[in-house]
Scaffold this active site. Structure first.
Site, PDB file in Angstrom:
ATOM      1  N   ARG A   1       1.057  -1.116   0.304  1.00 22.34           N
ATOM      2  CA  ARG A   1      -0.636  -0.055   0.617  1.00 22.34           C
ATOM      3  C   ARG A   1       0.825   1.214  -0.035  1.00 22.34           C
ATOM      4  O   ARG A   1       2.034   1.256   0.679  1.00 22.34           O
ATOM      5  CB  ARG A   1      -0.351  -0.127   0.995  1.00 22.34           C
ATOM      6  CG  ARG A   1      -2.220  -0.647   0.935  1.00 22.34           C
ATOM      7  CD  ARG A   1      -2.518  -1.212   2.402  1.00 22.34           C
ATOM      8  NE  ARG A   1      -2.896   0.335   3.299  1.00 22.34           N
ATOM      9  CZ  ARG A   1      -3.712  -0.082   4.507  1.00 22.34           C
ATOM     10  NH1 ARG A   1      -4.473  -0.990   4.501  1.00 22.34           N
ATOM     11  NH2 ARG A   1      -4.556   1.207   5.042  1.00 22.34           N
TER      12      ARG A   1
ATOM     13  N   ARG B   1      -1.480   8.453  10.886  1.00 22.59           N
ATOM     14  CA  ARG B   1      -2.715   7.733  10.827  1.00 22.59           C
ATOM     15  C   ARG B   1      -2.453   7.371  12.564  1.00 22.59           C
ATOM     16  O   ARG B   1      -3.519   6.928  13.135  1.00 22.59           O
ATOM     17  CB  ARG B   1      -2.267   5.613  10.273  1.00 22.59           C
ATOM     18  CG  ARG B   1      -2.182   6.263   9.069  1.00 22.59           C
ATOM     19  CD  ARG B   1      -1.718   5.690   7.826  1.00 22.59           C
ATOM     20  NE  ARG B   1      -2.205   3.966   7.868  1.00 22.59           N
ATOM     21  CZ  ARG B   1      -1.952   2.828   7.438  1.00 22.59           C
ATOM     22  NH1 ARG B   1      -0.955   3.460   6.561  1.00 22.59           N
ATOM     23  NH2 ARG B   1      -2.449   1.769   7.840  1.00 22.59           N
TER      24      ARG B   1
END
Ligand code: ADP
Ligand code: AMP
Length: 217
Positions: free
Chosen positions: A161, A172
């Site tokens: 990813r 995040r």
């Protein structure tokens, strides 16, 4: 049965959701996977989400709650669900209540995977998946049985990813701490939260979750 797997990025939500899907025929509802599919397909949602996801920030509550509502509409009443990566904010948790109600469902369990944050960067930067079927692997913790061959479908190409890099992971995690962790007390007040040690081996984590779902946790 409808459950939420809650935990920071890399806690093992996707890994456990796909095991529950295989073991129990429940349906994994990963907003991250749905958004990545939208980005790949170049849909209007995907075009809006792409840069936000690459930065490790959160996509708007309206978008993610909308895709969850749509997806639940396509399921039959007897299919159990595993929410993976949703809800991530207080407004999303509120929307989920409304959406579940509208689909004649109720939330049975919120399972928090508790993990040591320092281990998460290693988990995330080592994560890769099959380019064909999406099966999840890890450079150190979960390699395919035969090197270079997917255990599930036999494909030979894998992908990583774009947001699985150290800098984005830190953003995040900060988003998780600021916006997602604060929704736990809401579910605690309803008495539906269970905690599982997410640092244990993948099989042990699955066994602990299965015990909770079977009422033996
Ligand atoms: P999440 O969906 O919560 O972001 P994943 O399920 O994708 O997390 O897990 C992140 C990475 O860590 C994956 O590469 C996965 O194979 C690995 N992993 C998941 N659970 C464990 C575990 N209990 N022990 C070691 N590695 C794990
Ligand atoms: P995940 O696959 O769960 O790690 O999610 C990858 C990225 O998709 C996140 O960093 C967000 O940008 C976006 N995303 C996934 N689920 C949500 C959600 N419920 N709310 C907002 N953004 C989300």
């Amino acid at each position: 049965m409808n459950i939420i797997l809650l935990g920071p990025p890399g806690a093992g939500k996707g890994t456990q959701a796909s095991r529950l899907e295989a073991d129990r025929g429940m349906v994994q509802l990963s907003t991250g996977d749905m958004l990545r599919a939208a980005v790949k397909a170049g849909t209007p949602v995907g075009l809006k989400a792409k840069a936000v996801m690459e930065a490790g920030e959160l996509v708007s509550d309206e978008i993610v709650s909308g895709i969850i509502d749509d997806r639940l509409g396509g399921l039959s009443a007897d299919q159990g669900t595993i929410f993976d990566g949703y809800p991530r904010t207080a407004p999303q948790a509120e929307s989920l209540d409304t959406i579940l109600d509208a689909h004649g469902r109720k939330l049975d369990h919120v399972i928090e995977l508790s993990v040591d944050e320092d281990a998460l960067v290693e988990r995330i930067t080592g994560r890769f998946s099959c380019a064909n079927c999406g099966a999840n692997y890890h450079d150190k913790f979960k390699l395919p049985a035969v090197e270079g061959t997917c255990d599930v479908c036999g494909h030979h190409e894998f992908k990583r990813r774009p947001d699985d890099n150290e800098e984005t992971v830190r953003t995040r995690m900060a988003e998780y701490r600021a916006k997602t962790a604060p929704i736990l007390p809401l579910y605690e007040a309803r008495g539906i939260v269970s905690r599982v040690d997410g640092m244990a081996d993948i099989e042990h984590v699955t066994a602990a979750i299965e015990a909770i779902l079977d009422g033996k946790g």
